[in-house]
Design an enzyme around this catalytic site. Structure first.
Site, PDB file in Angstrom:
ATOM      1  N   ASP A  66       0.837  -1.193   0.000  1.00 23.47           N
ATOM      2  CA  ASP A  66       0.000   0.000   0.000  1.00 23.47           C
ATOM      3  C   ASP A  66       0.879   1.254   0.000  1.00 23.47           C
ATOM      4  O   ASP A  66       2.042   1.206   0.399  1.00 23.47           O
ATOM      5  CB  ASP A  66      -0.897   0.034   1.245  1.00 23.47           C
ATOM      6  CG  ASP A  66      -1.862  -1.140   1.286  1.00 23.47           C
ATOM      7  OD1 ASP A  66      -2.178  -1.684   0.216  1.00 23.47           O
ATOM      8  OD2 ASP A  66      -2.285  -1.489   2.404  1.00 23.47           O
TER       9      ASP A  66
HETATM   10  N1  URA Z   1      -1.215  -5.984   3.757  1.00 23.49           N
HETATM   11  C1  URA Z   1      -1.715  -4.729   3.770  1.00 23.49           C
HETATM   12  O1  URA Z   1      -2.749  -4.469   4.358  1.00 23.49           O
HETATM   13  N2  URA Z   1      -1.021  -3.784   3.137  1.00 23.49           N
HETATM   14  C2  URA Z   1       0.154  -4.004   2.503  1.00 23.49           C
HETATM   15  O2  URA Z   1       0.743  -3.084   1.944  1.00 23.49           O
HETATM   16  C3  URA Z   1       0.659  -5.314   2.497  1.00 23.49           C
HETATM   17  C4  URA Z   1      -0.056  -6.287   3.134  1.00 23.49           C
END
Ligand code: URA
Length: 242
Positions: A104
């Site tokens: 993310d």
């Molecule tokens: N899980 C998440 O919620 N975000 C990420 O970036 C990676 C795994």
């Protein structure tokens, strides 16, 4: 066999037009002989290529480990935000690499970037059971019930039942918890949604391991380096590619 202008352009020596100019000026040698034309085809495995006084280190694939910073998106292109590819030097961007899987925008930590389609394909396939380890800070106290729920398989908001995940508690205090989570899948916002499913929120998320690759403590956020030979070997080994 590949065209000389394509090879040099892919290696970051400029656009095809610029490469044509370099060749025209007599700066490029193939097996010790000045190349007459930028469209000639050469066998990169057999021919020695020189530009000026430098022997060209020809490689087809690039393998990069990055400590992804906050605020940057894991994509090759984005209309609004800076991407993890934008922060690479041109000499690496010339290989047209892409991130393997996604983190993310606000997640930091280990991101593997390559232009090797086969490795990418295998690494993101659940078939290979690649462990991804995240360090997370949670807004509430995490306990044994959560550990069991993660082990049994969390059901996400869309009804999807996750594969068993390992939850290790590092520390719990009045401000919340510090944990490590190991998953083998990569569903959208997976770790955040797994905690939401048990009534908690992730306030900080950092990936610290991806298969055999570990986040290098010397790699500051936003920094990256090429994989060492032994790291690349270890990735290929778990994917049974050597
Ligand atoms: N899980 C998440 O919620 N975000 C990420 O970036 C990676 C795994």
């Amino acid at each position: 066999m590949e065209r000389l202008d394509k090879i040099l352009s892919n290696l970051g020596y400029g656009t095809r037009k610029q490469v044509k100019e370099i060749v025209k000026k007599g700066y490029v040698k193939v097996d010790g002989v000045v190349a007459s034309d930028s469209s000639i085809k050469i066998d990169v495995d057999k021919s020695k290529l020189e530009v000026g006084d430098n022997t060209v280190d020809y490689k087809k694939n690039i393998y990069i480990i990055m400590n992804k910073p906050d605020g940057v998106v894991s994509a090759t292109y984005d209309n609004y935000d800076e991407t993890v590819i934008d922060i690479l030097d041109e000499e690496y961007r010339a290989f047209k690499p892409f991130p393997v899987g996604r983190l993310d925008k606000d997640t930091v930590g280990l991101l593997f970037i390559t232009n090797d389609g086969e490795i990418n394909h295998r690494l993101i396939s659940p078939k290979w059971h690649i462990d991804k380890v995240y360090y997370a800070e949670i807004d509430k106290a995490v306990d044994e019930t959560d550990i069991k729920a993660f082990k049994d398989g969390i059901v996400l908001d869309d009804g999807y039942k996750c594969m068993p995940a390992k939850l290790d508690i590092v520390k719990v205090d009045n401000d919340g918890s510090m944990v490590n989570v190991t998953i083998q899948e990569g569903k959208f916002h997976q770790v955040k949604r797994m905690f939401n499913a048990v009534g908690k929120n992730v306030v900080y998320l950092k990936r610290v391991k991806f298969g055999p690759l570990k986040l290098d403590e010397n790699l500051r956020e936003g920094s990256y380096r090429e994989l060492s030979e032994s790291e690349l070997k270890s990735v290929k080994h778990i994917l049974k590619m050597n």
